[in-house]
Scaffold this motif. Structure first.
Motif, PDB file in Angstrom:
ATOM      1  N   LEU A 117       0.614  -1.187  -0.109  1.00  0.00           N
ATOM      2  CA  LEU A 117      -0.043  -0.060   0.037  1.00  0.00           C
ATOM      3  C   LEU A 117       0.760   1.267  -0.051  1.00  0.00           C
ATOM      4  O   LEU A 117       0.400   2.243  -0.432  1.00  0.00           O
ATOM      5  CB  LEU A 117      -1.020   0.129   1.120  1.00  0.00           C
ATOM      6  N   VAL A 118       2.031   1.012   0.115  1.00  0.00           N
ATOM      7  CA  VAL A 118       3.090   2.359   0.276  1.00  0.00           C
ATOM      8  C   VAL A 118       3.263   2.751  -1.171  1.00  0.00           C
ATOM      9  O   VAL A 118       3.111   4.017  -1.507  1.00  0.00           O
ATOM     10  CB  VAL A 118       4.195   2.022   1.250  1.00  0.00           C
ATOM     11  N   PRO A 119       3.944   1.932  -1.923  1.00  0.00           N
ATOM     12  CA  PRO A 119       4.161   2.588  -3.480  1.00  0.00           C
ATOM     13  C   PRO A 119       2.600   2.774  -3.933  1.00  0.00           C
ATOM     14  O   PRO A 119       2.495   3.568  -4.881  1.00  0.00           O
ATOM     15  CB  PRO A 119       4.626   1.051  -4.112  1.00  0.00           C
ATOM     16  N   THR A 120       1.458   2.087  -3.582  1.00  0.00           N
ATOM     17  CA  THR A 120       0.106   2.315  -3.948  1.00  0.00           C
ATOM     18  C   THR A 120      -0.263   3.739  -3.537  1.00  0.00           C
ATOM     19  O   THR A 120      -0.660   4.584  -4.452  1.00  0.00           O
ATOM     20  CB  THR A 120      -0.761   1.211  -3.419  1.00  0.00           C
ATOM     21  N   ALA A 121      -0.064   4.125  -2.536  1.00  0.00           N
ATOM     22  CA  ALA A 121      -0.450   5.378  -2.086  1.00  0.00           C
ATOM     23  C   ALA A 121       0.448   6.652  -3.073  1.00  0.00           C
ATOM     24  O   ALA A 121      -0.106   7.514  -3.230  1.00  0.00           O
ATOM     25  CB  ALA A 121      -0.124   5.884  -0.504  1.00  0.00           C
ATOM     26  N   PHE A 122       1.622   6.267  -2.950  1.00  0.00           N
ATOM     27  CA  PHE A 122       2.365   7.288  -3.755  1.00  0.00           C
ATOM     28  C   PHE A 122       2.243   7.481  -4.989  1.00  0.00           C
ATOM     29  O   PHE A 122       1.968   8.576  -5.881  1.00  0.00           O
ATOM     30  CB  PHE A 122       4.090   7.080  -3.415  1.00  0.00           C
ATOM     31  N   GLY A 123       2.084   6.070  -5.710  1.00  0.00           N
ATOM     32  CA  GLY A 123       1.733   6.227  -7.104  1.00  0.00           C
ATOM     33  C   GLY A 123       0.418   6.921  -7.462  1.00  0.00           C
ATOM     34  O   GLY A 123       0.126   7.567  -8.435  1.00  0.00           O
ATOM     35  N   VAL A 124      -0.735   6.689  -6.462  1.00  0.00           N
ATOM     36  CA  VAL A 124      -1.905   7.486  -6.635  1.00  0.00           C
ATOM     37  C   VAL A 124      -1.718   8.798  -6.668  1.00  0.00           C
ATOM     38  O   VAL A 124      -2.306   9.687  -7.506  1.00  0.00           O
ATOM     39  CB  VAL A 124      -2.969   6.729  -5.769  1.00  0.00           C
ATOM     40  N   VAL A 125      -1.057   9.199  -5.762  1.00  0.00           N
ATOM     41  CA  VAL A 125      -0.783  10.820  -5.525  1.00  0.00           C
ATOM     42  C   VAL A 125      -0.142  11.240  -6.709  1.00  0.00           C
ATOM     43  O   VAL A 125      -0.723  12.538  -7.148  1.00  0.00           O
ATOM     44  CB  VAL A 125       0.092  11.027  -4.103  1.00  0.00           C
TER      45      VAL A 125
END
Length: 205
Positions: free
Chosen positions: A176-184
């Motif tokens: 979920l960490v790269p997920t969050a940064f990727g979505v941002v």
């Protein structure tokens, strides 16, 4: 890096197809992974459409800049020729007989007008070429945002695939960490936000 959203959704569907004997915690994890991948695939599809449009606009801006600089050089050459001819006419007019003076004055006036016109048009082309360059840089700024989002979400999906195999909740949380940064970063590209990690972009460029 082109990822097929339909393929990602299909992989997610296959990931949750477990034997009926699987335990409830495993089923919840598989459902979480599948939903996350499906949402990411949808989001990546939207970002890809916008990124493709930006790439087309970048190509057009680059072509316009090249054309305008080429016309600028042509105008510059015409201006130099007009100035050289003007200088030559002025020198010839000094030793010309009085009967030819009026003809020289008319020719000098014409070439002064031509040189001034070429100088003005050349300056307009320079401004247009510089504007094209700024437009390209602004579009490239957003393209970098989409590229970084694409890379981060690809990493996240890879981690989610491993999560489906290993059934580790902590790995799902880590994904979920790269997920969050990727979505941002994707939202920044879609919304035109001034969010641009220069160090990371320069490292990857």
């Amino acid at each position: 890096m082109d990822l097929d959203p339909e393929e990602l959704i299909e992989n997610a569907r296959q990931a949750i197809e477990r034997p009926e004997a699987s335990s409830p915690p495993q089923s919840r994890l598989n459902v979480s992974v599948a939903l996350t991948v499906a949402l990411l695939a949808t989001f990546m599809g939207i970002c890809k459409i916008k990124d493709d449009n930006i790439n087309q606009a970048m190509q057009q801006a680059q072509a316009d800049k090249i054309d305008h600089w080429a016309f600028y050089q042509a105008r510059n050459a015409r201006e130099e020729v007009a100035k050289a001819t003007l200088t030559q006419l002025k020198l010839q007019a000094l030793g010309a007989p009085e009967s030819a003076a009026e003809g020289y004055r008319d020719a000098i006036t014409r070439y002064e007008t031509l040189a001034a016109e070429q100088s003005r048009k050349k300056d307009e082309l320079r401004q247009q070429a510089e504007a094209d360059g700024k437009r390209y840089d602004a579009l490239n700024y957003r393209d970098d945002q989409f590229d970084l989002s694409d890379a981060l979400l690809a990493i996240a999906i890879a981690m989610l695939a491993v999560t489906a195999l290993t059934q580790l909740w902590w790995l799902y949380a880590a994904a979920l960490v790269p997920t969050a940064f990727g979505v941002v970063m994707g939202l920044a590209g879609l919304g035109g936000w001034p969010l641009h990690p220069d160090m990371v972009v320069q490292l990857l460029s």
